[in-house]
Enzyme design. Structure first.
Site, PDB file in Angstrom:
ATOM      1  N   PRO A  34     -29.846 -35.201  42.207  1.00 43.44           N
ATOM      2  CA  PRO A  34     -29.874 -34.123  43.191  1.00 43.44           C
ATOM      3  C   PRO A  34     -28.482 -33.674  43.610  1.00 43.44           C
ATOM      4  CG  PRO A  34     -30.268 -36.223  44.279  1.00 43.44           C
ATOM      5  CD  PRO A  34     -30.161 -36.509  42.808  1.00 43.44           C
TER       6      PRO A  34
ATOM      7  N   CYS B  56     -14.706  -5.944  50.123  1.00 44.86           N
ATOM      8  CA  CYS B  56     -15.017  -4.577  49.726  1.00 44.86           C
ATOM      9  C   CYS B  56     -16.040  -4.563  48.598  1.00 44.86           C
ATOM     10  CB  CYS B  56     -13.742  -3.819  49.384  1.00 44.86           C
ATOM     11  SG  CYS B  56     -12.808  -3.515  50.883  1.00 44.86           S
ATOM     12  N   GLU B  57     -17.209  -4.986  48.945  1.00 43.59           N
ATOM     13  CA  GLU B  57     -18.433  -4.992  48.153  1.00 43.59           C
ATOM     14  C   GLU B  57     -19.516  -5.042  49.218  1.00 43.59           C
ATOM     15  OE1 GLU B  57     -19.001  -5.582  44.720  1.00 43.59           O
ATOM     16  OE2 GLU B  57     -16.905  -5.905  44.170  1.00 43.59           O
TER      17      GLU B  57
ATOM     18  N   TYR C 233     -28.142 -15.141  44.612  1.00 43.72           N
ATOM     19  CA  TYR C 233     -29.503 -15.657  44.428  1.00 43.72           C
ATOM     20  C   TYR C 233     -30.499 -15.124  45.465  1.00 43.72           C
ATOM     21  CZ  TYR C 233     -26.846 -19.508  42.159  1.00 43.72           C
ATOM     22  OH  TYR C 233     -26.015 -20.263  41.404  1.00 43.72           O
TER      23      TYR C 233
END
Ligand SMILES: *Cc1c(COP(=O)(O)O)cnc(C)c1O
Length: 409
Positions: free
Chosen positions: A269, A337-338, A311
């Site tokens: 894990p 800047c996205e 995701y």
């Protein structure tokens, strides 16, 4: 997270005081939660021989790795650099499983030279390792059981179109190589994805591994990978580890009887151990009212926590500066800047500029996926351990951005 006085704290330390001391953005890890998760897994499987290998791609700060080593876990490494970090953190080579994909035979040779256990996921490498090492190196094989599991296609690794593992239908070819080079196959492995809620996926995978295992007489372990889902939303579901433990322990022990030897059951894990132990704290730079929404713009972005954009993952957001504030609806965005939206329409205690927001479940795939996009510096990391806070990674400086650049003009 709220203490008796209604203040937010991590491991007994006030979050706002940590931000005052170390500045923001800041990753904060609580070792007590890692320990709780580790022990929960171990207890769920107490009826069988269990070995947990921590998948350190989730969070690879050396202190966290050392802490998990101290709990008694082994390591799951997906690159030679993770192997090297693991050795530095104190894991014995024999406690490290190297499970890579699409790497060269050279990297396998390095891993073998380092004494770590190698797990092979394609026939080409299996053949090359067989030719070069014969029976001298124990090897496990990653089987692709062709099961669809996981939260979404990006994090699903066991389906028919996945690049991971050797198809279970290629078992005859595997055996041909193994017999020819008299290879010592000591384990079979599968890892079908991440965020797997349904324990049926594990049970089905187990049945396939049990079937395949009958073809290999010298096994020492079966490795069921990972992919346990952890709760993200306050009332979220998560993999029922205790039910998985009792179900799989039963079928595993039955299989061992049939196989004629007691094998070790392994899990590797990442998220399960560290996701909930990690927090990203950031400050609100700007509150911006547009015609349709209220944005809270923070001093972090997809450069520090990319999971929501990559995701579509949910990270619960808390305003730790206003423990008693009235909730209002905000869209929380980053400073890159996205379009880096952490969450739309979130109910968060009324935000003022300068407030500290905390993103939960930021321990896994947070800092390890952080980048310097927009020439932003990566955050500092703090570990809260037994009531004390420790700086475990310095905040970057401009020098870090220029460190490997060679000025030629
Ligand atoms: C990523 C990975 C894991 C850990 O997955 P989690 O969903 O974080 O638990 C385990 N094993 C292998 C081989 C991996 O690549």
């Amino acid at each position: 997270m709220k203490n008796n006085n209604g203040q937010y704290e991590i491991g007994g330390i006030s979050v706002t005081s940590l931000v005052e001391k170390y500045d923001s953005p800041l990753y904060i890890y609580d070792t007590a939660i890692i320990k709780r998760q580790y022990e929960r897994l171990v207890n769920a499987f107490e009826g069988t021989r269990l070995r947990v290998h921590y998948a350190c791609k989730a969070l690879n700060n050396i202190n966290i790795m050392r802490y998990i080593c101290g709990l008694g876990a082994g390591l799951d490494a997906v690159s030679i650099q993770e192997v090297q970090l693991g050795l530095k953190a104190g894991f014995a080579p024999s406690d490290i499983i190297y499970t890579s994909n699409s790497v060269s035979i050279r990297e396998f040779e390095e891993a073998i030279a380092a004494g770590v256990h190698i797990n092979i996921d394609n026939l080409s490498i299996l053949e090359q390792v067989g030719l070069k090492y014969g029976s001298s190196v124990p090897v496990s094989i990653r089987i692709n059981p062709h099961i669809m599991g996981g939260g979404n296609i990006k994090i699903s690794t066991g389906h028919v179109d996945s690049k991971f593992g050797i198809s279970m239908y290629q078992l005859p070819h595997i055996q041909r190589i193994v017999d020819t080079y008299k290879m010592n196959i000591d384990g079979l492995h599968m890892h079908t994805g991440s965020d797997i809620l349904d324990i049926e996926v594990f049970s089905k995978g187990a049945e396939i591994l049990f079937e395949a295992a009958k073809h290999f007489p010298d096994l020492k372990f079966l490795d069921f990978g990972s992919g346990f889902k952890v709760p993200y939303k306050p009332d979220d579901y998560s993999t029922d580890i205790e039910l998985l433990g009792s179900t799989l322990t039963q079928s595993f022990n039955d299989f061992c009887k049939e196989y004629g030897r007691e094998l070790t059951l392994k899990f590797e894990p990442g998220k399960f151990l560290v996701s909930q132990a990690g927090y990203l704290a950031a400050k609100v730079n700007v509150v911006k009212h547009t015609t349709s929404t209220v944005f809270a713009g923070v001093n972090t972005g997809l450069n520090h926590l990319i999971r929501p954009m990559f995701y579509d993952s949910y990270h619960h957001i808390i305003n730790v500066s206003k423990p008693d504030g009235t909730p209002r609806i905000y869209t929380v965005v980053g400073y890159i800047c996205e379009t880096d939206t952490f969450g739309w329409n979130r109910k968060i205690a009324e935000i003022s500029e300068g407030d500290v927001l905390v993103f939960l479940n930021a321990g896994a795939y947070g800092m390890t996926m952080a980048s310097n996009y927009n020439a932003r510096l990566r955050p500092a990391e703090v570990m809260v351990h037994e009531g004390k806070d420790y700086l475990i990674r310095k905040r970057e400086t401009l020098d870090d951005l220029l460190k490997n650049q060679i000025e030629v003009l």
